[in-house]
Write an enzyme that holds these catalytic residues in place. Structure first.
Site, PDB file in Angstrom:
ATOM      1  N   GLY A 101       8.314   3.257 -25.957  1.00  0.00           N
ATOM      2  CA  GLY A 101       8.324   2.597 -26.962  1.00  0.00           C
ATOM      3  C   GLY A 101      10.118   3.626 -27.930  1.00  0.00           C
ATOM      4  CE  LYS A 490      18.434 -18.574 -15.622  1.00  0.00           C
ATOM      5  NZ  LYS A 490      19.166 -17.122 -15.689  1.00  0.00           N
TER       6      LYS A 490
HETATM    7  C1  AGP Z   1      20.182 -15.963 -11.942  1.00  0.00           C
HETATM    8  O1  AGP Z   1      19.620 -17.115 -12.415  1.00  0.00           O
HETATM    9  C2  AGP Z   1      20.990 -17.124 -10.707  1.00  0.00           C
HETATM   10  N1  AGP Z   1      19.520 -17.025 -10.046  1.00  0.00           N
HETATM   11  C3  AGP Z   1      22.531 -16.541 -10.228  1.00  0.00           C
HETATM   12  O2  AGP Z   1      23.016 -17.225 -10.493  1.00  0.00           O
HETATM   13  C4  AGP Z   1      22.338 -14.805  -9.697  1.00  0.00           C
HETATM   14  O3  AGP Z   1      22.929 -14.468 -10.698  1.00  0.00           O
HETATM   15  C5  AGP Z   1      23.609 -14.585  -8.843  1.00  0.00           C
HETATM   16  O4  AGP Z   1      23.525 -15.201  -7.626  1.00  0.00           O
HETATM   17  C6  AGP Z   1      24.114 -13.361  -9.216  1.00  0.00           C
HETATM   18  O5  AGP Z   1      23.404 -12.370  -8.237  1.00  0.00           O
HETATM   19  P1  AGP Z   1      23.297 -10.941  -8.368  1.00  0.00           P
HETATM   20  O6  AGP Z   1      22.540 -10.318  -9.779  1.00  0.00           O
HETATM   21  O7  AGP Z   1      22.236 -10.815  -7.575  1.00  0.00           O
HETATM   22  O8  AGP Z   1      24.524 -10.767  -7.902  1.00  0.00           O
END
Ligand code: AGP
Length: 613
Positions: A101, A490
């Site tokens: 922390g 999300k």
């Molecule tokens: C996020 O919740 C998703 N699973 C998805 O949008 C993800 O951010 C996107 O596929 C990019 O992935 P990366 O960050 O591994 O490049």
């Protein structure tokens, strides 16, 4: 990421602590150390670099004892070096501490202690803790009380483990906030302490997790838990399955929930070694950036997919506001085929949790073809994106397992803020005073996120309220507009609810036609420069019979009086507010998915790493 291990029993503590620390190696660290009580005094071994260095030290100067603590450290205050590595000893050599922390009021505490004649041996904030405990023990308090008194003086989130030769039959462990967990492992005539379960799993499966503001007195025979204020707590023993996956999940139902809660620690680690709060400066050495190179940049293009591109949208605003460099944020799958207008004076900055997303890698390739400099902000160490970049910032979040990205969203927000400040500094677009003020604001971030996490029950109540909804509209403006996109993403990906995001000012150009009782509107309306604009959007939605849920600043009764439900967040500096406002939206999506009985960690049709086009 810092790790803690402690042991009291009949085996050799040095061996148990070292093996435990090795189990935490994958989290990353830059120095390590251990302390063992042997023949009535405390022996400390510590060194910079990998655990192998510490092992060598211990081999050359062995210590045998039955009570010990150890630590792997990611530097926050002070460079990674042997003298800054934990454990830290009191001047008397009678008390020793390891700590996760940031002591936010470290400067005041250090000044107070220096005035009392204490000479600091390291540059760490942690050293204030050990001197305070020692001081209170000299004033007649026993170890337990001295730890309580000390903890009550610390600002910020902490995991602390303490031993003393004056009471050598016990270890005291405490947790305040969310600077990582503190877990106790129960054995036969021996007990264990760790920041993370893998460190002690080979010895016991009977675990007790400390909640925030709890502390434990751990002896060979057992454990006693109480609140920091001294109220006894009966320990809840959890039995953890032997398989490493369930063990990693620990006290949480899903990885996503665990990862949401890991954000305080991830953000603390994000700042570690990069921010010098005393000087008010930023260090991002792996970018290989000099003032000369920084001054040549004419344009920055941020490129990424999904959640990472939502972080990129915030980054665009931060870089333009702070560093005054024209910046765009482009979806990687579009950018790669756009015959982009980039050249050798452009930096193309990709953001990726996995570092293996096919579209993002192709976008970087396209940038290279045009002679642009490529940077990346990446979580997976050694991934392709990291390897092919001219410079990188590594997210300090540890592995992210839930498909829905959470901690790998907030960490790059802070990385982008730090990058913007560094660029501004190197290009001379801010004064030293402005830089110091911007850097100072970062200090608050882990704690503010911790406050949001403490309000999970409030968000869960709203999840019950919304769980049957079929559609939702997410609205935000300015710096929080991308957070509306992230909140909606999300919700879609794990709850399978139709959720659309809009910059709130666009409502009157079409989407407001959708507003009725069946379309709850989630509006991000914190005290940022777009506050009044958002209020008027909320009023317009209410005037059309809409149900409105607002993310609002704690204590803002004006917003509360206008809407149907409020998700409260603490006040934050506006340029860092997305790190805070996204937290209730992650928790909301999580609980709606859970209440709907869905597979939170592995939602249908989605993969964690999208390595195909
Ligand atoms: C996020 O919740 C998703 N699973 C998805 O949008 C993800 O951010 C996107 O596929 C990019 O992935 P990366 O960050 O591994 O490049």
């Amino acid at each position: 990421m810092c790790g803690i291990v402690g042991y009291i029993g009949n085996q050799n503590a040095t061996t148990i602590v070292l093996t435990g620390l090795k189990k935490l190696e994958y989290r990353g660290y830059d120095s390590a150390g251990l302390a063992v009580i042997t023949n009535g005094h405390i022996e400390v071994r510590r060194d910079a670099g990998k655990l192998a260095n510490l092992e060598l030290l211990v081999q050359n100067q062995p210590i045998v004892g039955k009570i010990g603590i150890g630590h792997t450290r990611w530097a926050t205050h002070g460079e990674p070096s042997a003298r800054n590595a934990h454990p830290h000893l009191s001047t008397t050599g009678e008390v020793v501490v390891v700590h996760n922390g940031i002591v936010e009021n470290f400067i005041e505490l250090k000044e107070e202690l220096v005035q009392k004649g204490i000479e600091f041996q390291s540059d760490t904030d942690t050293e204030t803790i050990v001197h305070l405990i020692d001081l209170y023990m000299k004033l007649g308090q026993n170890l337990e009380t001295a730890v309580r008194t000390t903890l009550s003086r610390l600002k910020g989130a902490h995991g602390v483990v303490v031993m003393s030769t004056l009471e050598k039959d016990k270890i005291i462990a405490a947790r305040i906030g969310n600077a990582g967990g503190v877990v106790l492992g129960l054995g036969e005539d021996e007990n264990f302490i760790a920041s993370d379960i893998p460190a002690i799993l080979e010895h016991t499966r009977k675990l007790v997790f400390l909640e925030s503001r709890q502390m434990a007195v751990v002896t060979r025979e057992g454990i006693e838990i109480s609140t920091i204020e001294g109220k006894k707590v009966s320990p809840q023993i959890s039995s953890v399955a032997w398989d490493p996956v369930s063990a990693e999940k620990g006290e949480y139902r899903h990885f996503m929930q665990k990862e949401i809660h890991e954000q305080v620690r991830a953000l603390t680690d994000t700042l570690a070694g990069r921010v010098d709060f005393e000087e008010g400066s930023i260090r991002l050495p792996q970018l290989n950036l000099t003032a000369e190179k920084a001054k040549k940049i004419e344009k920055i293009v941020i490129t990424a997919c999904g959640t990472a591109s939502n972080a990129g949208m915030v980054g665009k605003l931060l870089i333009e506001r702070i560093a005054r460099i024209p910046t765009t944020c482009e979806i990687a799958s579009e950018f790669r085929y756009s015959d982009p207008l980039v050249d050798e004076n452009t930096v193309v900055l990709s953001i990726s949790q996995s570092g293996e997303t096919a579209d993002t890698l192709a976008a970087m390739e396209e940038a290279r073809k045009h002679g642009s400099t490529t940077w990346s902000i990446v979580n997976a160490i050694g991934s392709q994106a990291m390897r092919i970049s001219d410079g990188f910032i590594s997210m300090q979040t540890g592995p992210e397992i839930g498909v829905a990205s959470t901690k790998a969203f907030t960490a790059p927000l802070v990385d982008l803020y730090m990058l913007a400040v560094l660029l501004a500094d190197l290009r001379g677009t801010i004064t030293a005073k402005e830089r110091k003020a911007l850097v100072d604001d970062l200090r608050l971030i882990p704690e503010l996120v911790g406050e949001c996490l403490d309000r999970e029950a409030e968000v869960e109540e709203v999840a019950h309220y919304l769980k049957e909804a079929r559609d939702m509209l997410y609205l935000g403006r300015g710096i929080n507009m991308p957070i509306a996109y992230e909140g909606a993403l999300k919700m879609k990906e794990i709850s399978y609810m139709h959720a659309e995001a809009y910059p709130a000012g666009e409502m009157k150009h079409g989407p407001i036609a959708l507003v009725d009782k069946e379309m709850p509107v989630l509006a991000i309306c914190t005290k940022d420069p777009w506050y009044e604009k958002m209020i008027s959007q909320i009023e317009q939605a209410k005037a059309r019979g809409g149900i409105v849920i607002a993310v609002a600043t704690i204590g803002d009764e004006r917003v509360a009086s206008l809407v149907d439900r409020v998700l409260r967040v603490p006040d934050a500096p506006w340029m860092l507010s997305p790190v805070v406002t996204v937290i209730p939206l992650q928790i909301l999506a999580y609980h709606i998915a859970r209440l709907r009985g869905l597979d939170v960690d592995q939602p249908r049709n989605l993969a964690k790493s999208v390595t195909v086009e």
